[in-house]
Design a protein around this motif. Sequence first.
Motif, short mmCIF file in Angstrom:
data_model
loop_
_atom_site.label_atom_id
_atom_site.label_comp_id
_atom_site.label_asym_id
_atom_site.label_seq_id
_atom_site.Cartn_x
_atom_site.Cartn_y
_atom_site.Cartn_z
N LEU A 18 0.70 -1.01 0.04
CA LEU A 18 0.10 -0.12 0.03
C LEU A 18 0.90 1.34 0.08
O LEU A 18 0.39 2.33 -0.25
N THR A 49 2.15 2.58 2.69
CA THR A 49 2.38 3.03 3.69
C THR A 49 1.57 1.97 4.83
O THR A 49 0.96 1.22 4.54
N MET A 93 -3.78 6.73 7.18
CA MET A 93 -3.61 7.08 5.66
C MET A 93 -4.61 5.86 5.13
O MET A 93 -5.23 6.04 3.89
N ILE A 94 -4.33 4.70 5.71
CA ILE A 94 -5.00 3.50 5.07
C ILE A 94 -6.36 3.68 5.22
O ILE A 94 -7.20 3.56 4.30
N GLU A 104 -8.19 6.48 5.52
CA GLU A 104 -8.46 7.63 4.70
C GLU A 104 -8.81 7.13 3.01
O GLU A 104 -9.60 7.44 2.55
N GLU A 105 -7.68 6.44 2.85
CA GLU A 105 -7.88 5.84 1.42
C GLU A 105 -8.91 5.02 1.25
O GLU A 105 -9.77 4.94 0.11
N GLN A 136 -12.15 6.83 1.06
CA GLN A 136 -12.31 7.62 -0.27
C GLN A 136 -12.57 6.55 -1.28
O GLN A 136 -13.45 6.94 -2.09
N LEU A 137 -12.01 5.49 -1.32
CA LEU A 137 -12.54 4.37 -2.35
C LEU A 137 -13.84 4.08 -2.13
O LEU A 137 -14.66 3.81 -3.13
#
Length: 81
Positions: free
Chosen positions: A27, A29, A34-35, A37-38, A41-42
């Motif tokens: 990933l 990170t 951050m994971i 948040e991603e 968002q997805l």
Amino acid sequence: MDNSIAENLESQIVNLYKEKEELESQLGTSDTDMILEEFYQLESDLKRLYKFKENYKRIDSKQIIIESIRSVYIPNNRLSK
């Protein structure tokens, strides 16, 4: 400290670092914020795409005339019934 407890703790730490390295590799990170948040968002993008799919119909066409942002002319023979 009991030797088996120390070995168990060491094993857990080694496994945590392996998981961290795999997250970094896959990933980019291992930071949970951050994971997440991603991920969210997805999830949002996917919901938007499904909503778009529900509200619009795909029509194969070689020509489309756009009169304005809110209306489009599509030849009748292009509309499937």
